[in-house]
Write a protein that holds these residues in place. Structure first.
Motif, PDB file in Angstrom:
ATOM      1  N   ARG A  32       0.870  -1.163  -0.178  1.00 51.66           N
ATOM      2  CA  ARG A  32       0.045   0.009  -0.031  1.00 51.66           C
ATOM      3  C   ARG A  32       1.018   1.208  -0.065  1.00 51.66           C
ATOM      4  O   ARG A  32       1.629   1.381   0.958  1.00 51.66           O
ATOM      5  N   ARG A  33       0.781   2.038  -1.020  1.00 47.53           N
ATOM      6  CA  ARG A  33       1.493   3.182  -1.096  1.00 47.53           C
ATOM      7  C   ARG A  33       0.467   4.445  -1.502  1.00 47.53           C
ATOM      8  O   ARG A  33      -0.429   4.234  -1.705  1.00 47.53           O
ATOM      9  N   SER A  34       0.927   5.620  -0.901  1.00 44.77           N
ATOM     10  CA  SER A  34       0.354   6.879  -0.840  1.00 44.77           C
ATOM     11  C   SER A  34       0.463   7.464  -2.289  1.00 44.77           C
ATOM     12  O   SER A  34       1.289   7.278  -2.992  1.00 44.77           O
ATOM     13  N   ARG A  35      -0.985   7.952  -2.607  1.00 43.35           N
ATOM     14  CA  ARG A  35      -0.931   8.470  -4.222  1.00 43.35           C
ATOM     15  C   ARG A  35      -1.125   9.815  -3.753  1.00 43.35           C
ATOM     16  O   ARG A  35      -1.668  10.552  -4.890  1.00 43.35           O
ATOM     17  N   ARG A  36      -0.813  10.508  -2.726  1.00 46.88           N
ATOM     18  CA  ARG A  36      -0.895  11.815  -2.625  1.00 46.88           C
ATOM     19  C   ARG A  36       0.281  12.710  -3.142  1.00 46.88           C
ATOM     20  O   ARG A  36       1.492  12.312  -3.172  1.00 46.88           O
ATOM     21  N   ALA A  37       0.011  13.727  -4.018  1.00 43.24           N
ATOM     22  CA  ALA A  37       0.954  14.502  -4.721  1.00 43.24           C
ATOM     23  C   ALA A  37       1.777  15.286  -3.676  1.00 43.24           C
ATOM     24  O   ALA A  37       1.205  15.995  -2.779  1.00 43.24           O
ATOM     25  N   LYS A  38       3.158  15.312  -3.857  1.00 43.09           N
ATOM     26  CA  LYS A  38       3.987  15.856  -2.710  1.00 43.09           C
ATOM     27  C   LYS A  38       4.840  16.815  -3.337  1.00 43.09           C
ATOM     28  O   LYS A  38       5.237  16.569  -4.578  1.00 43.09           O
ATOM     29  N   THR A  39       5.317  17.865  -2.867  1.00 39.91           N
ATOM     30  CA  THR A  39       6.125  19.089  -3.166  1.00 39.91           C
ATOM     31  C   THR A  39       6.835  19.495  -1.997  1.00 39.91           C
ATOM     32  O   THR A  39       6.278  19.509  -0.918  1.00 39.91           O
ATOM     33  N   SER A  40       7.923  20.256  -2.382  1.00 38.64           N
ATOM     34  CA  SER A  40       8.766  20.867  -1.307  1.00 38.64           C
ATOM     35  C   SER A  40       8.031  22.164  -0.806  1.00 38.64           C
ATOM     36  O   SER A  40       7.181  22.795  -1.566  1.00 38.64           O
ATOM     37  N   PRO A  41       8.470  22.762   0.331  1.00 38.83           N
ATOM     38  CA  PRO A  41       7.796  23.926   0.934  1.00 38.83           C
ATOM     39  C   PRO A  41       7.974  24.969  -0.153  1.00 38.83           C
ATOM     40  O   PRO A  41       8.855  25.208  -0.639  1.00 38.83           O
ATOM     41  N   LEU A  42       7.014  25.830  -0.156  1.00 34.22           N
ATOM     42  CA  LEU A  42       6.830  26.991  -1.015  1.00 34.22           C
ATOM     43  C   LEU A  42       7.368  28.149  -0.599  1.00 34.22           C
ATOM     44  O   LEU A  42       7.195  28.245   0.669  1.00 34.22           O
ATOM     45  N   GLU A  43       8.143  28.917  -1.400  1.00 37.09           N
ATOM     46  CA  GLU A  43       9.118  30.194  -0.954  1.00 37.09           C
ATOM     47  C   GLU A  43       7.935  31.241  -1.142  1.00 37.09           C
ATOM     48  O   GLU A  43       7.999  31.718  -2.392  1.00 37.09           O
ATOM     49  N   PHE A  44       7.016  31.548  -0.164  1.00 39.10           N
ATOM     50  CA  PHE A  44       6.036  32.618  -0.342  1.00 39.10           C
ATOM     51  C   PHE A  44       6.471  34.015  -0.815  1.00 39.10           C
ATOM     52  O   PHE A  44       5.970  34.700  -1.246  1.00 39.10           O
ATOM     53  N   TRP A  45       7.737  34.108  -0.074  1.00 43.43           N
ATOM     54  CA  TRP A  45       8.282  35.603  -0.336  1.00 43.43           C
ATOM     55  C   TRP A  45       8.682  35.671  -1.794  1.00 43.43           C
ATOM     56  O   TRP A  45       9.186  36.949  -1.934  1.00 43.43           O
ATOM     57  N   ARG A  46       8.641  34.712  -2.649  1.00 42.69           N
ATOM     58  CA  ARG A  46       9.134  34.843  -3.967  1.00 42.69           C
ATOM     59  C   ARG A  46       7.779  34.539  -4.752  1.00 42.69           C
ATOM     60  O   ARG A  46       7.658  34.276  -6.044  1.00 42.69           O
ATOM     61  N   ASN A  47       6.506  34.931  -4.145  1.00 43.61           N
ATOM     62  CA  ASN A  47       5.210  34.638  -4.929  1.00 43.61           C
ATOM     63  C   ASN A  47       5.053  33.351  -5.501  1.00 43.61           C
ATOM     64  O   ASN A  47       4.395  33.069  -6.462  1.00 43.61           O
ATOM     65  N   GLU A  48       5.610  32.225  -4.638  1.00 43.42           N
ATOM     66  CA  GLU A  48       5.378  30.812  -4.999  1.00 43.42           C
ATOM     67  C   GLU A  48       4.211  30.365  -4.576  1.00 43.42           C
ATOM     68  O   GLU A  48       3.752  30.826  -3.215  1.00 43.42           O
ATOM     69  N   LYS A  49       3.256  29.622  -4.974  1.00 46.28           N
ATOM     70  CA  LYS A  49       1.728  29.378  -4.512  1.00 46.28           C
ATOM     71  C   LYS A  49       1.321  28.337  -5.162  1.00 46.28           C
ATOM     72  O   LYS A  49       1.841  27.569  -6.208  1.00 46.28           O
ATOM     73  N   VAL A  50       0.027  27.714  -4.553  1.00 49.62           N
ATOM     74  CA  VAL A  50      -0.649  26.664  -5.199  1.00 49.62           C
ATOM     75  C   VAL A  50      -2.065  27.118  -5.971  1.00 49.62           C
ATOM     76  O   VAL A  50      -2.709  27.994  -5.460  1.00 49.62           O
ATOM     77  N   GLU A  51      -2.237  26.797  -7.216  1.00 52.43           N
ATOM     78  CA  GLU A  51      -3.447  27.483  -7.803  1.00 52.43           C
ATOM     79  C   GLU A  51      -4.320  26.425  -7.662  1.00 52.43           C
ATOM     80  O   GLU A  51      -4.294  25.132  -7.785  1.00 52.43           O
ATOM     81  N   TYR A  52      -5.579  26.897  -7.507  1.00 52.19           N
ATOM     82  CA  TYR A  52      -6.857  26.051  -7.282  1.00 52.19           C
ATOM     83  C   TYR A  52      -7.951  26.063  -8.474  1.00 52.19           C
ATOM     84  O   TYR A  52      -7.881  27.301  -9.065  1.00 52.19           O
ATOM     85  N   GLY A  53      -8.630  25.133  -8.654  1.00 50.66           N
ATOM     86  CA  GLY A  53      -9.836  25.114  -9.848  1.00 50.66           C
ATOM     87  C   GLY A  53     -10.714  24.221  -9.356  1.00 50.66           C
ATOM     88  O   GLY A  53     -10.720  23.511  -8.523  1.00 50.66           O
ATOM     89  N   PRO A  54     -11.910  24.091 -10.454  1.00 50.37           N
ATOM     90  CA  PRO A  54     -12.891  23.306 -10.259  1.00 50.37           C
ATOM     91  C   PRO A  54     -12.627  21.887 -10.090  1.00 50.37           C
ATOM     92  O   PRO A  54     -11.519  21.446 -11.019  1.00 50.37           O
ATOM     93  N   ALA A  55     -13.143  20.929  -9.470  1.00 51.22           N
ATOM     94  CA  ALA A  55     -12.672  19.374  -9.608  1.00 51.22           C
ATOM     95  C   ALA A  55     -13.212  18.747 -10.902  1.00 51.22           C
ATOM     96  O   ALA A  55     -14.245  19.240 -11.672  1.00 51.22           O
ATOM     97  N   ASP A  56     -12.358  17.832 -11.440  1.00 55.84           N
ATOM     98  CA  ASP A  56     -12.947  17.033 -12.569  1.00 55.84           C
ATOM     99  C   ASP A  56     -14.299  16.526 -12.357  1.00 55.84           C
ATOM    100  O   ASP A  56     -14.728  16.284 -11.222  1.00 55.84           O
ATOM    101  N   ASP A  57     -14.856  15.997 -13.439  1.00 52.77           N
ATOM    102  CA  ASP A  57     -16.362  15.457 -13.055  1.00 52.77           C
ATOM    103  C   ASP A  57     -16.219  14.165 -12.228  1.00 52.77           C
ATOM    104  O   ASP A  57     -17.216  14.303 -11.402  1.00 52.77           O
TER     105      ASP A  57
END
Length: 300
Positions: A32-57
Motif C-alpha cells: 500500500r503506497r500513498s497516491r498523494r502529490a508531494k512537493t517541497s515547501p513553497l517560498e511565499f516571499w518569492r510569490n510561489e503558490k498553489v493554484e486552485y480550480g474546479p474539480a474534474d467530473d
C-alpha cells in the motif's frame, strides 16, 4: 546606486507552472503506497503558490463545488548581469629595522598597526561581488512583504557627531566637558505597527566628560560600553520617587562600568553618565526603542 550582491537585474523573474497530476494506480506489488502529490515547501516571499480550480467530473461527485489544487507555481531565478568592482590598492606594508632594541615609540607604532586597515585582497578574490563596499544590502523587508535595498551597515567615519548640550548647572569639580553623539540608523515603525521602530548610534565621552541627566520618556534605551578605562564610567539612575525628569545626587543609584559592560534605561526613567577617567575617552553604542502606543496616543 546600490545593486543586489548578485549583480544588476536585467529582467523580471519568471514563474514555472507545474500541473498537479494524480498518479496512476500502477502495480505496487501488493504494497500500500500513498497516491498523494508531494512537493517541497513553497517560498511565499518569492510569490510561489498553489493554484486552485474546479474539480474534474469524477472527483466533483465526491467534493462537490469545493476547489481543488490544480498546479504549483514555482519562481525561477532572476536574471542578473555581473557588475565590476573597482580595483583597490593594498596598503603599503611597513618595514621595520631588524636587530634594534624596542623603545616606547616602538610600542606606539604597534598600536598604530592595530588601527591600520586590514588587507582584504584575498577576501575580495574569494567572495568577489558578494563582498560589498557600501552600506546597503538587498534583503527581505518583512514590513513591506517584499525584497528591498535597505541600509544595514553604518561606518564610523561616515557618521556625523554632534556635541551634546550642557543642560544643567554643574559644580566646579564636574567641569564643563560634554560628550558627542552620532546617529547610525533611524527605523520607523511599520504602517501596521507589527514591528517597533528604533534609533541606533554611538556616544563618545572624553576624559572627565559628562552626559547630563535626561529622561527617556516612553522609550526604552540600551547601551554597550565599547572602549574606555575599566570601572571608570558612572551610570546614575534617578530615584523613581523623586521629581519627574530630575536626578538628585543624594538619592541617585550609581554603577561603575567598563568595556564590555551593558546597561539599559526602562521607560519613564532618568539617567546620567560620567567618564571619571582622566586619560581615556569612553565610547558607547546606544539604541532607542520606540513604544508601540505612546501614552499620549492611547485610545480612551
Amino acid at each position: 546606486v546600490v545593486f543586489s550582491p548578485k549583480g544588476i537585474p536585467i529582467a523580471n523573474r519568471d514563474y514555472d507552472r507545474i500541473p498537479i497530476v494524480e498518479p496512476s494506480p500502477g502495480d505496487n506489488g501488493g504494497v500500500r503506497r500513498s497516491r498523494r502529490a508531494k512537493t517541497s515547501p513553497l517560498e511565499f516571499w518569492r510569490n510561489e503558490k498553489v493554484e486552485y480550480g474546479p474539480a474534474d467530473d469524477e472527483l466533483a461527485e465526491e467534493v462537490g463545488d469545493m476547489p481543488v489544487p490544480k498546479a504549483i507555481v514555482r519562481a525561477l531565478d532572476t536574471p542578473y548581469r555581473k557588475r565590476k568592482e573597482p580595483k583597490s590598492k593594498a596598503p603599503a606594508k611597513s618595514k621595520k629595522a631588524k636587530g634594534k632594541k624596542r623603545s616606547s615609540r616602538d610600542a606606539d607604532d604597534d598600536d598604530d598597526e592595530d588601527n591600520e586597515t586590514f588587507d582584504a585582497t584575498k577576501l575580495k578574490r574569494k567572495f568577489k561581488d558578494r563582498l560589498l563596499a557600501g552600506e546597503t544590502a538587498n534583503v527581505w523587508d518583512d514590513g513591506n512583504d517584499d525584497l528591498n535595498d535597505l541600509k544595514v551597515v553604518s561606518y564610523a567615519e561616515q557618521m556625523e557627531a554632534a556635541e551634546l548640550p550642557l543642560s544643567t548647572t554643574r559644580t566646579k569639580d564636574e567641569g564643563t566637558v560634554v560628550g558627542s553623539a552620532a546617529q547610525a540608523f533611524n527605523v520607523p515603525s511599520d504602517a501596521n505597527d507589527n514591528y517597533v521602530g528604533y534609533i541606533m548610534g554611538n556616544l563618545l565621552l572624553p576624559p572627565r566628560g559628562i552626559k547630563d541627566a535626561e529622561s527617556v520618556g516612553p522609550c526604552s534605551q540600551t547601551f554597550t560600553v565599547c572602549t574606555g578605562q575599566k570601572k571608570a564610567l558612572e551610570v546614575a539612575f534617578a530615584d523613581p520617587d523623586g521629581p519627574e525628569g530630575m536626578l538628585e545626587d543624594d538619592s541617585a543609584q550609581r554603577f561603575l562600568l567598563g568595556p564590555g559592560d551593558l546597561f539599559r534605561v526602562p521607560p519613564g526613567n532618568t539617567y546620567r553618565l560620567e567618564n571619571h577617567s582622566k586619560t581615556k575617552p569612553c565610547l558607547l553604542t546606544w539604541t532607542i526603542i520606540r513604544p508601540r502606543n505612546p501614552p499620549d496616543q492611547e485610545s480612551p
